[in-house]
Design a protein around this motif. Structure first.
Motif, PDB file in Angstrom:
ATOM      1  N   PRO A   9       0.814  -1.216   0.000  1.00 49.75           N
ATOM      2  CA  PRO A   9       0.000   0.000   0.000  1.00 49.75           C
ATOM      3  C   PRO A   9       0.848   1.268   0.000  1.00 49.75           C
ATOM      4  CG  PRO A   9       0.005  -1.008   2.178  1.00 49.75           C
ATOM      5  CD  PRO A   9       0.682  -1.978   1.259  1.00 49.75           C
ATOM      6  N   THR A  10       0.306   2.320  -0.563  1.00 49.69           N
ATOM      7  CA  THR A  10       0.936   3.633  -0.546  1.00 49.69           C
ATOM      8  C   THR A  10       0.089   4.550   0.309  1.00 49.69           C
ATOM      9  OG1 THR A  10       1.745   3.303  -2.805  1.00 49.69           O
ATOM     10  CG2 THR A  10       1.748   5.560  -1.980  1.00 49.69           C
ATOM     11  N   THR A  11       0.711   5.306   1.195  1.00 52.12           N
ATOM     12  CA  THR A  11      -0.047   6.141   2.118  1.00 52.12           C
ATOM     13  C   THR A  11      -0.697   7.323   1.403  1.00 52.12           C
ATOM     14  OG1 THR A  11       1.855   7.537   2.651  1.00 52.12           O
ATOM     15  CG2 THR A  11       1.540   5.546   3.980  1.00 52.12           C
ATOM     16  N   ALA A  12      -1.785   7.791   1.981  1.00 52.80           N
ATOM     17  CA  ALA A  12      -2.471   8.960   1.434  1.00 52.80           C
ATOM     18  C   ALA A  12      -1.571  10.189   1.481  1.00 52.80           C
ATOM     19  CB  ALA A  12      -3.760   9.215   2.213  1.00 52.80           C
ATOM     20  N   SER A  13      -0.730  10.288   2.504  1.00 48.24           N
ATOM     21  CA  SER A  13       0.155  11.448   2.626  1.00 48.24           C
ATOM     22  C   SER A  13       1.200  11.455   1.516  1.00 48.24           C
ATOM     23  CB  SER A  13       0.840  11.458   4.000  1.00 48.24           C
ATOM     24  OG  SER A  13       1.681  10.325   4.155  1.00 48.24           O
ATOM     25  N   SER A  14       1.615  10.264   1.068  1.00 45.82           N
ATOM     26  CA  SER A  14       2.592  10.184  -0.012  1.00 45.82           C
ATOM     27  C   SER A  14       2.029  10.781  -1.304  1.00 45.82           C
ATOM     28  CB  SER A  14       3.004   8.733  -0.251  1.00 45.82           C
ATOM     29  OG  SER A  14       3.879   8.627  -1.347  1.00 45.82           O
ATOM     30  N   TYR A  15       0.746  10.539  -1.558  1.00 48.34           N
ATOM     31  CA  TYR A  15       0.118  11.156  -2.729  1.00 48.34           C
ATOM     32  C   TYR A  15      -0.086  12.653  -2.506  1.00 48.34           C
ATOM     33  CZ  TYR A  15      -0.912   6.636  -4.900  1.00 48.34           C
ATOM     34  OH  TYR A  15      -0.802   5.403  -5.493  1.00 48.34           O
ATOM     35  N   ALA A  16      -0.493  13.034  -1.290  1.00 45.64           N
ATOM     36  CA  ALA A  16      -0.744  14.444  -0.998  1.00 45.64           C
ATOM     37  C   ALA A  16       0.513  15.288  -1.170  1.00 45.64           C
ATOM     38  CB  ALA A  16      -1.293  14.599   0.412  1.00 45.64           C
ATOM     39  N   ASP A  17       1.688  14.682  -0.906  1.00 44.06           N
ATOM     40  CA  ASP A  17       2.960  15.398  -1.090  1.00 44.06           C
ATOM     41  C   ASP A  17       3.137  15.897  -2.516  1.00 44.06           C
ATOM     42  OD1 ASP A  17       3.581  14.844   1.501  1.00 44.06           O
ATOM     43  OD2 ASP A  17       4.963  13.204   1.069  1.00 44.06           O
ATOM     44  N   GLU A  18       2.451  15.244  -3.453  1.00 42.93           N
ATOM     45  CA  GLU A  18       2.619  15.549  -4.868  1.00 42.93           C
ATOM     46  C   GLU A  18       1.674  16.667  -5.322  1.00 42.93           C
ATOM     47  OE1 GLU A  18       4.907  14.171  -6.650  1.00 42.93           O
ATOM     48  OE2 GLU A  18       5.497  12.418  -5.483  1.00 42.93           O
ATOM     49  N   LEU A  19       1.509  17.669  -4.504  1.00 45.66           N
ATOM     50  CA  LEU A  19       0.608  18.782  -4.811  1.00 45.66           C
ATOM     51  C   LEU A  19       0.952  19.396  -6.170  1.00 45.66           C
ATOM     52  CD1 LEU A  19      -1.609  20.793  -3.910  1.00 45.66           C
ATOM     53  CD2 LEU A  19       0.207  22.158  -2.849  1.00 45.66           C
ATOM     54  N   GLY A  20       0.030  19.264  -7.119  1.00 43.21           N
ATOM     55  CA  GLY A  20       0.230  19.828  -8.446  1.00 43.21           C
ATOM     56  C   GLY A  20       1.216  19.077  -9.316  1.00 43.21           C
ATOM     57  N   THR A  21       1.784  17.991  -8.795  1.00 45.86           N
ATOM     58  CA  THR A  21       2.875  17.327  -9.518  1.00 45.86           C
ATOM     59  C   THR A  21       2.668  15.842  -9.782  1.00 45.86           C
ATOM     60  OG1 THR A  21       4.170  16.602  -7.593  1.00 45.86           O
ATOM     61  CG2 THR A  21       4.455  18.876  -8.291  1.00 45.86           C
ATOM     62  N   GLY A  22       1.679  15.188  -9.149  1.00 45.33           N
ATOM     63  CA  GLY A  22       1.589  13.754  -9.408  1.00 45.33           C
ATOM     64  C   GLY A  22       0.642  12.957  -8.534  1.00 45.33           C
ATOM     65  N   ASN A  23      -0.577  13.465  -8.269  1.00 44.43           N
ATOM     66  CA  ASN A  23      -1.519  12.665  -7.476  1.00 44.43           C
ATOM     67  C   ASN A  23      -2.882  12.533  -8.160  1.00 44.43           C
ATOM     68  OD1 ASN A  23      -2.428  15.265  -7.112  1.00 44.43           O
ATOM     69  ND2 ASN A  23      -2.457  15.216  -4.883  1.00 44.43           N
ATOM     70  N   VAL A  24      -2.900  12.698  -9.484  1.00 44.82           N
ATOM     71  CA  VAL A  24      -4.129  12.540 -10.257  1.00 44.82           C
ATOM     72  C   VAL A  24      -4.176  11.149 -10.873  1.00 44.82           C
ATOM     73  CG1 VAL A  24      -5.263  13.263 -12.411  1.00 44.82           C
ATOM     74  CG2 VAL A  24      -4.531  14.972 -10.749  1.00 44.82           C
ATOM     75  N   PHE A  25      -5.360  10.549 -10.871  1.00 49.35           N
ATOM     76  CA  PHE A  25      -5.608   9.258 -11.517  1.00 49.35           C
ATOM     77  C   PHE A  25      -6.501   9.488 -12.734  1.00 49.35           C
ATOM     78  CE2 PHE A  25      -3.983   7.851  -7.588  1.00 49.35           C
ATOM     79  CZ  PHE A  25      -3.773   6.472  -7.599  1.00 49.35           C
ATOM     80  N   MET A  26      -6.171   8.813 -13.836  1.00 47.92           N
ATOM     81  CA  MET A  26      -6.964   8.954 -15.061  1.00 47.92           C
ATOM     82  C   MET A  26      -7.038   7.630 -15.811  1.00 47.92           C
ATOM     83  SD  MET A  26      -5.574  12.621 -16.592  1.00 47.92           S
ATOM     84  CE  MET A  26      -6.988  12.877 -17.667  1.00 47.92           C
ATOM     85  N   SER A  27      -8.105   7.467 -16.573  1.00 49.34           N
ATOM     86  CA  SER A  27      -8.162   6.361 -17.531  1.00 49.34           C
ATOM     87  C   SER A  27      -7.406   6.793 -18.778  1.00 49.34           C
ATOM     88  CB  SER A  27      -9.617   6.040 -17.893  1.00 49.34           C
ATOM     89  OG  SER A  27     -10.187   7.107 -18.640  1.00 49.34           O
ATOM     90  N   ALA A  28      -7.013   5.838 -19.602  1.00 50.68           N
ATOM     91  CA  ALA A  28      -6.339   6.168 -20.860  1.00 50.68           C
ATOM     92  C   ALA A  28      -7.266   6.980 -21.756  1.00 50.68           C
ATOM     93  CB  ALA A  28      -5.895   4.888 -21.570  1.00 50.68           C
ATOM     94  N   ARG A  29      -8.544   6.664 -21.695  1.00 45.52           N
ATOM     95  CA  ARG A  29      -9.531   7.387 -22.497  1.00 45.52           C
ATOM     96  C   ARG A  29      -9.555   8.865 -22.118  1.00 45.52           C
ATOM     97  NH1 ARG A  29     -14.448   4.116 -22.403  1.00 45.52           N
ATOM     98  NH2 ARG A  29     -14.654   4.634 -20.222  1.00 45.52           N
ATOM     99  N   ASP A  30      -9.581   9.166 -20.815  1.00 45.45           N
ATOM    100  CA  ASP A  30      -9.603  10.562 -20.374  1.00 45.45           C
ATOM    101  C   ASP A  30      -8.294  11.269 -20.708  1.00 45.45           C
ATOM    102  OD1 ASP A  30     -12.171  10.643 -19.440  1.00 45.45           O
ATOM    103  OD2 ASP A  30     -11.651  11.176 -17.380  1.00 45.45           O
TER     104      ASP A  30
END
Length: 386
Positions: free
Chosen positions: A272-293
């Motif tokens: 698992p990856t912690t929620a804080s690890s994603y939050a650290d990526e403010l504006g830089t890498g915490n968005v999830f997308m489908s290939a279609r989007d």
């Protein structure tokens, strides 16, 4: 009755009949013209309504799995299967999608397969989206690319000499120890931004250096300009106008987001990856997308309702001797972007006109260099003239 009178009466009746026939013809013609006019008005209204959408948003072909359509897409699938690819691939060529397919597990323990709807963390590809929001602020007159960082964060060393464009191009000289940010173990963006401001330093030589702190501060600038949090701004100014229905920020309760794995000797291994690890990526890498989007997003960037040719050119213009600008690597004959976060990997290569390209979104990290080199090789097949 005299023949002359009979002929006169027949002629009168014929005249009446012709007049009635003419009235009927004119009436029907009027009805037809009114119907045609109504149809034209309706078509124009529909055209106007659709003009604010990405050109591909109405393309029903991306709503379903697309098996390999030709030798190019078949060879791409073969190469991915040979690498045990887990994720989604979307390939488009000359404006047509020729492959849109998912492989592997979204949740291996629950035996849930990836689908073309599955969302993956796009990592640093998000930097390009933050850059897009910056350009929207420029378009609305809130900001200029030559404006200095000191306007917003004068406490940052050398901020009076660092422009917004310098930050977009990773040529600001800004540095930070990201371990100190991750040590906060928080999901509060205000805390993350405040600590980033305390920890940021500036190198004397301000040439290109890939430093995510630039985009954390750009996210902070956007929050100041719009007086709202980055996530809300992202949804309002990017996600909703582009109609991205399979795009979200990390959430452990969002079942549309894939789990990510490392490739071990016995197969994929989950951690698992912690929620804080994603939050650290403010504006830089915490968005999830489908290939279609992600495909729809990049197509929107070539739609003048979102960016004009001049705006896109200005945004993606790298400095002399450099290739990076606004989340995009400006290659000789193509554009390239890539993100790696928490064992997710996203790679996108596309032509200068946006008509041909490949999108790889993976949730299993199984190569020392990931899929970067492979994606480049596969793109060459897509871009080939034959």
């Amino acid at each position: 009755m005299p023949r002359r009178l009979q002929r006169k009466r027949k002629k009168h009746r014929l005249t009446i009949r012709l007049s009635l026939l003419l009235i009927i013809i004119l009436t029907l013609s009027g009805l037809y013209l009114e119907h045609a006019r109504s149809q034209h008005i309706a078509a124009e209204k529909e055209k106007i309504a659709e003009s604010s959408l990405p050109k591909t948003s109405a393309d029903s072909t991306i709503l379903q799995t697309i098996e390999p359509k030709n030798a190019v897409s078949a060879s791409i699938e073969q190469a991915l299967v040979a690498r045990n690819f887990s994720g989604t691939v979307l390939v488009f060529r000359h404006g047509q999608i020729i492959l849109n397919k998912a492989y592997g597990w979204k949740d291996q323990a629950k035996r849930i397969h990836n689908t073309i709807d599955t969302q993956y963390c796009i990592g640093s590809v998000q930097k390009g989206q933050t850059a897009y929001l910056i350009m929207q602020a420029v378009k609305s007159g809130k900001l200029s690319l030559d404006q200095k960082l000191s306007t917003f964060f004068p406490q940052v060393p050398n901020s009076k000499n660092i422009s917004i464009k310098d930050m977009l191009n990773m040529s600001s000289g800004l540095r930070i120890d990201e371990k100190k940010i991750s040590a906060l173990n928080t999901t509060d963006s205000n805390e993350i931004l405040a600590e980033t401001l305390r920890q940021t330093t500036a190198a004397q030589n301000a040439g290109y250096s890939y430093q995510p702190v630039n985009y954390v501060l750009l996210a902070g600038i956007l929050e100041k300009l719009y007086q709202t949090d980055y996530n809300s701004l992202f949804d309002k100014e990017l996600k909703e106008p582009m109609k991205l229905n399979e795009t979200s920020f990390y959430s452990e309760t969002n079942k549309e987001q894939a789990l990510s794995y490392s490739q071990g000797a016995a197969g994929p291994e989950y951690a698992p990856t912690t929620a804080s690890s994603y939050a650290d990526e403010l504006g830089t890498g915490n968005v999830f997308m489908s290939a279609r989007d992600l495909y729809t997003y990049f197509q929107a960037l070539f739609n003048e309702d979102f960016l004009t040719n001049q705006e896109r050119s200005e945004l993606w213009q790298s400095y002399p001797g450099e290739k990076y600008a606004s989340g995009i690597y400006n290659m000789t004959n193509s554009y390239h972007t890539r993100g790696v976060k928490a064992r997710f990997e996203s790679v996108v290569d596309f032509s200068k006109d946006g008509q041909s390209g490949i999108i790889l979104l993976s949730n299993v990290w199984n190569q020392p260099k990931g899929y970067n080199d492979l994606a480049s090789q596969l793109y060459k097949k897509v871009a080939a003239k034959s």
